[in-house]
Scaffold this motif. Structure first.
Motif, PDB file in Angstrom:
ATOM      1  N   ASN A  40     -12.056  -3.579  -6.661  1.00  0.00           N
ATOM      2  CA  ASN A  40     -11.251  -2.474  -6.145  1.00  0.00           C
ATOM      3  C   ASN A  40     -10.422  -2.892  -4.942  1.00  0.00           C
ATOM      4  OD1 ASN A  40     -11.330   0.536  -7.019  1.00  0.00           O
ATOM      5  ND2 ASN A  40     -13.231  -0.387  -7.718  1.00  0.00           N
ATOM      6  N   SER A  41     -11.037  -3.746  -4.082  1.00  0.00           N
ATOM      7  CA  SER A  41     -10.286  -4.167  -2.901  1.00  0.00           C
ATOM      8  C   SER A  41      -9.086  -5.017  -3.313  1.00  0.00           C
ATOM      9  CB  SER A  41     -11.202  -4.942  -1.967  1.00  0.00           C
ATOM     10  OG  SER A  41     -11.462  -6.221  -2.481  1.00  0.00           O
ATOM     11  N   ALA A  42      -9.286  -5.919  -4.293  1.00  0.00           N
ATOM     12  CA  ALA A  42      -8.172  -6.740  -4.750  1.00  0.00           C
ATOM     13  C   ALA A  42      -7.085  -5.860  -5.357  1.00  0.00           C
ATOM     14  CB  ALA A  42      -8.661  -7.762  -5.763  1.00  0.00           C
ATOM     15  N   ASN A  43      -7.515  -4.852  -6.125  1.00  0.00           N
ATOM     16  CA  ASN A  43      -6.550  -3.949  -6.741  1.00  0.00           C
ATOM     17  C   ASN A  43      -5.736  -3.185  -5.706  1.00  0.00           C
ATOM     18  OD1 ASN A  43      -6.544  -4.289  -9.398  1.00  0.00           O
ATOM     19  ND2 ASN A  43      -7.808  -2.537  -9.915  1.00  0.00           N
ATOM     20  N   LEU A  44      -6.439  -2.734  -4.663  1.00  0.00           N
ATOM     21  CA  LEU A  44      -5.750  -1.991  -3.608  1.00  0.00           C
ATOM     22  C   LEU A  44      -4.684  -2.874  -2.961  1.00  0.00           C
ATOM     23  CD1 LEU A  44      -5.641   0.638  -2.099  1.00  0.00           C
ATOM     24  CD2 LEU A  44      -7.409  -0.174  -0.561  1.00  0.00           C
ATOM     25  N   ASN A  45      -5.047  -4.149  -2.732  1.00  0.00           N
ATOM     26  CA  ASN A  45      -4.072  -5.105  -2.211  1.00  0.00           C
ATOM     27  C   ASN A  45      -2.861  -5.207  -3.127  1.00  0.00           C
ATOM     28  OD1 ASN A  45      -4.912  -6.028   0.177  1.00  0.00           O
ATOM     29  ND2 ASN A  45      -5.759  -7.951  -0.557  1.00  0.00           N
ATOM     30  N   LEU A  46      -3.147  -5.391  -4.416  1.00  0.00           N
ATOM     31  CA  LEU A  46      -2.057  -5.591  -5.372  1.00  0.00           C
ATOM     32  C   LEU A  46      -1.109  -4.403  -5.373  1.00  0.00           C
ATOM     33  CD1 LEU A  46      -4.004  -7.163  -8.361  1.00  0.00           C
ATOM     34  CD2 LEU A  46      -2.209  -8.248  -7.036  1.00  0.00           C
ATOM     35  N   VAL A  47      -1.693  -3.200  -5.394  1.00  0.00           N
ATOM     36  CA  VAL A  47      -0.837  -2.006  -5.452  1.00  0.00           C
ATOM     37  C   VAL A  47      -0.057  -1.851  -4.145  1.00  0.00           C
ATOM     38  CG1 VAL A  47      -0.821   0.484  -5.763  1.00  0.00           C
ATOM     39  CG2 VAL A  47      -2.375  -0.916  -7.087  1.00  0.00           C
ATOM     40  N   ALA A  48      -0.727  -2.147  -3.023  1.00  0.00           N
ATOM     41  CA  ALA A  48      -0.028  -2.016  -1.738  1.00  0.00           C
ATOM     42  C   ALA A  48       1.145  -2.991  -1.666  1.00  0.00           C
ATOM     43  CB  ALA A  48      -1.012  -2.278  -0.597  1.00  0.00           C
ATOM     44  N   PHE A  49       0.899  -4.240  -2.061  1.00  0.00           N
ATOM     45  CA  PHE A  49       1.977  -5.219  -2.018  1.00  0.00           C
ATOM     46  C   PHE A  49       3.075  -4.868  -3.019  1.00  0.00           C
ATOM     47  CE2 PHE A  49      -1.286  -8.355  -0.335  1.00  0.00           C
ATOM     48  CZ  PHE A  49      -0.776  -8.306   0.946  1.00  0.00           C
ATOM     49  N   SER A  50       2.665  -4.272  -4.137  1.00  0.00           N
ATOM     50  CA  SER A  50       3.657  -3.878  -5.126  1.00  0.00           C
ATOM     51  C   SER A  50       4.627  -2.852  -4.534  1.00  0.00           C
ATOM     52  CB  SER A  50       2.939  -3.308  -6.352  1.00  0.00           C
ATOM     53  OG  SER A  50       3.830  -2.674  -7.200  1.00  0.00           O
ATOM     54  N   ARG A  51       4.117  -2.029  -3.626  1.00  0.00           N
ATOM     55  CA  ARG A  51       4.958  -1.009  -2.988  1.00  0.00           C
ATOM     56  C   ARG A  51       5.809  -1.612  -1.875  1.00  0.00           C
ATOM     57  NH1 ARG A  51       7.708   2.859  -2.569  1.00  0.00           N
ATOM     58  NH2 ARG A  51       7.604   4.495  -0.995  1.00  0.00           N
ATOM     59  N   TYR A  52       5.201  -2.540  -1.085  1.00  0.00           N
ATOM     60  CA  TYR A  52       5.893  -2.989   0.122  1.00  0.00           C
ATOM     61  C   TYR A  52       6.598  -4.328  -0.030  1.00  0.00           C
ATOM     62  CZ  TYR A  52       3.409   0.692   2.610  1.00  0.00           C
ATOM     63  OH  TYR A  52       2.939   1.896   3.035  1.00  0.00           O
TER      64      TYR A  52
ATOM     65  N   LEU C  49       0.395   5.220  -2.232  1.00  0.00           N
ATOM     66  CA  LEU C  49       1.252   4.069  -2.499  1.00  0.00           C
ATOM     67  C   LEU C  49       2.224   4.334  -3.633  1.00  0.00           C
ATOM     68  CD1 LEU C  49      -1.488   1.376  -2.108  1.00  0.00           C
ATOM     69  CD2 LEU C  49       0.565   1.544  -0.715  1.00  0.00           C
ATOM     70  N   GLY C  50       2.261   5.572  -4.114  1.00  0.00           N
ATOM     71  CA  GLY C  50       3.215   5.915  -5.163  1.00  0.00           C
ATOM     72  C   GLY C  50       2.855   5.392  -6.523  1.00  0.00           C
ATOM     73  N   ALA C  51       1.565   5.071  -6.740  1.00  0.00           N
ATOM     74  CA  ALA C  51       1.166   4.573  -8.055  1.00  0.00           C
ATOM     75  C   ALA C  51       0.451   5.682  -8.804  1.00  0.00           C
ATOM     76  CB  ALA C  51       0.266   3.352  -7.893  1.00  0.00           C
TER      77      ALA C  51
END
Lengths: 101, 496, 166
Positions: A40-52, C49-51
């Motif tokens: 879950n932590s890796a996923n949260l990173n991925l989604v956050a970076f995908s946004r920023y 995060l908009g997902a």
């Protein structure tokens, strides 16, 4: 808009808690929960970076695949836990140690 | 050249055949109740052979990417595809007459073997972090099930449990490393990652973060290649798994792990500079990897010295061999890479051979203990001689194939002027000679009081033993094609 | 401080707090149920995060699938009348030290690294984009994921089957 680093901080918390759980628990199901925290932590990173950090949605795509793999992995892991339980009547890792010599 | 989804299919035949094979085996397992024990192995063998045929046929011209940049098709990937398919075929043949697997229904085993081979082929040519992760997980997940295949056997279950927990954690760490890399570069494509890293010139704290990325991802790759310090699962899993599966794990996923390691570090995190590569980050990575390599081989060899269970001894020895193979990678040169490929190729035949002898002996003796190998020479001279050849080859004594591998690896190391590194390797080979020789001593010199009863070996197993012996004896004579093949195979997409 | 910020802080507290309970609680049942809150918290963070699609998938698969599987695992491996579902711990000191070191290094990296940043983007619905990506640039991973699920299905069914002859 909330800054990127706060998301990363939450994910760092989840990751290190997962590591802690994996290292300190002897029940197999509990270790699996630690693994889920790490994923879950890796996923949260991925989604956050995908946004920023990127213009596409690559990070979100990766996260979808991680969720798929996590589900498959838990299914197989629990199958193994159940088989072991049937043979040993325990899921505690320190009692499953015939292999250590 | 980058091909789209439809155009890529022409170059994707081997994988498609394996996929078809999986489905056919699953269906025939259900539909052909009476014939399935005959049909399934044949179907599996046919799929693997056909895939090998098409892989050898592949003529891709220059290196290119397939499926919108998901896979890289280059000579490096082709080498590993051929290697992995050959390993799959040999393991399949070795599993046919195995008493361990005969006790359970084998329908799924063949489907799983095809699936794991498919996963490894994809591992060898992934060029995108998503593909890398998925193929690695496909291989891992299938191996967990294969290790636990003897589900009423306590050791097999335990091994499988340790394997999946350790594997899940290390791939989780690898995934976290990938996510950090994505944050630094904004891309998941290996070549775009390299370009982004080169463009921004990794400085300041970003160097530290890149180190973190390398450490975390190495957890995943180290797990697959069983390199120190990610080797803890290896002895237990190798001991508990059915022997044909152990043989398979000690060769194929390890090789695929090395393929992915080279592609990630040389393709993604380094820049080619003439004959050599240079890591992007400022840290002396070759030095760090050299320490890992030295630790891997020393720990493996020293731990193997005291083992009395043959499977466990071979498990530690395979850790040590991962160390030797790593020696070729850390040089970051074309010569080193070529040496690594040659070593892997000969390792395939000698290690599978040694494990196969263990399988054959278990079939009639039901034991893996070294004591019980006493007097084997009098009971079956053929088997004892075969085992001796495999072991001598593993030591690296001429005229057997293992010598060729050691020669290339040490040659490449000395070529770089790293004499201490070569010396450590040579000392390790000397230590390894002790425990390999010990097995030979038990088989040939020690006799127990029992009258020697001849050992039964099925014709198929005898034929396979000969098949594995041939390359061990003849490769040293016909080494030029191997040399040329390996030299051709170091072309990486976007690399040398 | 805006409402968004307050909601974010609350979500963060719930997510991390329940994750702490997951790893320190001595009762397996407590652990599983606090994992539920962690998963929900992460889903809410995805919304921040908009997902949107991922938030839905997180709830459906993690909460609806994985968590239920874990609960089954807990229930099936303990006799139901034996309600002493505690779990022991080992190496607490070493575990704490390693986890603390890991946390220090990656949170430092989170704050100090110059991440690649692109300008702010409009929040858009992602479901269509994800669907299109599955059938174009991510077609191969999509297919391989289905092979992986097939293997998991075969493997899990094979492992838990009781009789040896079928």
């Amino acid at each position: 808009m909330i800054e990127l680093k706060y998301f990363l901080l939450i994910s760092a918390c989840l990751f290190s808690l997962g590591v802690f759980g994996v290292l300190t628990r002897r029940n197999a199901v509990n270790v699996l929960m630690g693994v889920e925290l790490i994923l879950n932590s890796a996923n949260l990173n991925l989604v956050a970076f995908s946004r920023y950090s990127s213009t596409g949605i690559d990070g979100q795509m990766f996260a979808v695949f991680v969720i798929v793999v996590a589900a498959a992995e838990v299914a197989v892991a629990l199958a193994i836990v159940l088989t072991l339980y049937r043979v040993l009547n325990t899921v505690n890792l320190d009692r499953a140690d015939v292999l250590k010599r | 050249m980058n091909l789209g989804n439809l155009d890529s299919l022409t170059f994707f035949r081997p994988e498609l055949i394996l996929l078809g094979g999986i489905l056919l085996v699953v269906i025939s397992d259900i539909a052909l109740k009476g014939l399935r024990n005959l049909i399934n192995p044949l179907l599996t063998l046919a799929a693997l052979l056909l895939a090998l045929f098409y892989t050898l046929q592949t003529d891709h011209g220059s290196a290119m990417t397939l499926f919108e940049g998901m896979l890289a098709l280059d000579n490096f990937a082709l080498f590993f595809k051929v290697f992995l398919l050959v390993a799959g075929i040999l393991v399949l043949l070795g599993s046919l007459h195995s008493e361990e697997l005969a006790s359970v229904h084998q329908g799924e085993f063949h489907a799983l073997l095809l699936a794991v081979t498919l996963g490894m082929l994809l591992m060898a040519n992934s060029a995108h972090l998503v593909m890398l992760y998925l193929s690695l997980e496909l291989v891992s997940l299938t191996s967990y099930v294969m290790v636990g295949y003897l589900r009423s056997d306590r050791l097999s279950n335990e091994a499988s449990m340790k394997y999946i927990l350790f594997g899940a954690v290390s791939t989780g760490a690898m995934l976290y490393g990938f996510s950090l890399l994505y944050g630094m570069t904004g891309s998941l494509d290996l070549f775009a990652i390299r370009d982004a890293l080169l463009a921004q010139e990794v400085v300041g704290f970003n160097q530290v973060t890149l180190v973190l990325v390398v450490v975390l991802t190495t957890a995943g790759f180290g797990f697959k290649t069983a390199a120190v310090p990610f080797h803890f699962w290896c002895p237990d899993v190798y001991t508990g798994a059915p022997t044909p599966v152990t043989a398979f794990l000690s060769v194929a996923p390890k090789a695929a792990g090395f393929a992915i390691l080279v592609r990630f570090f040389l393709g993604g995190l380094s820049q080619p500079a003439g004959e050599q590569w240079a890591f992007i980050s400022g840290i002396d990575w070759p030095m760090v990897l050299m320490v890992v390599s030295v630790m891997t081989m020393s720990l493996g060899n020293i731990a193997a010295l005291t083992q009395n269970n043959l499977k466990r001894m071979l498990a530690y020895s395979s850790i040590a061999h991962a160390g030797y193979i790593l020696m070729g990678v850390v040089l970051l040169t074309g010569t080193g890479l070529k040496a690594m490929l040659v070593y892997l190729f000969v390792y395939l035949f000698m290690n599978l051979g040694a494990f196969f002898v263990v399988t054959v002996i278990f079939n009639s003796e039901k034991t893996f203990e070294l004591e019980d190998y006493n007097g084997m020479f009098r009971r079956s001279p053929f088997l004892a001689v075969a085992m001796s050849i495999f072991l001598l080859s593993l030591i690296g004594i001429p005229p057997f194939a293992g010598f060729l591998g050691k020669l290339y690896i040490f040659g490449a190391v000395i070529d770089q002027g790293l004499y201490w590194f070569a010396l450590v390797g040579a000392l390790n080979a000397a230590v390894a000679a002790f425990y390999y020789m010990r097995v030979m001593k038990h088989m040939i010199l020690e006799n127990d009081d029992r009258p020697p009863t001849p050992l039964r070996i099925s014709t198929l197993n005898r034929a396979l033993l000969v098949l594995l012996l041939v390359p061990n004896i003849l490769l040293i004579v016909f080494w030029t094609p191997i040399d040329r093949w390996a030299a051709n195979s170091i072309t990486l997409f976007g690399g040398l | 401080m805006s409402v968004t910020d307050i909601v974010f802080i609350l979500t963060a507290i719930v997510t991390v707090g329940s994750a702490v309970v997951v790893v320190v609680s001595r009762s397996l049942i407590y652990s599983v149920f606090s994992l539920l809150f962690t998963f929900f918290g992460v889903a809410v963070l995805y919304v921040f995060l908009g997902a949107d699609f991922l938030a839905g998938a997180q709830v459906l698969i993690y909460v609806g699938g994985i968590l239920v599987l874990l609960l089954f695992g807990v229930m099936l491996t303990h006799r139901l009348y034996n309600l002493n579902l505690t779990t022991e711990r080992f190496q607490p000191v070493a575990g704490t030290l390693i986890a603390a070191a890991v946390f220090a290094s990656i949170s430092l990296a989170a704050f100090k690294t110059k991440w690649k940043l692109v300008g702010e983007r409009e929040l858009e619905p992602t479901t269509q984009q994800i669907g299109e990506a599955f059938l174009s640039s991510y077609l191969l991973p999509f297919e391989i994921a289905s092979v992986l699920l097939l293997v998991a299905l075969i493997g899990a069914a094979m492992l838990v089957r009781r009789r040896t002859d079928v």
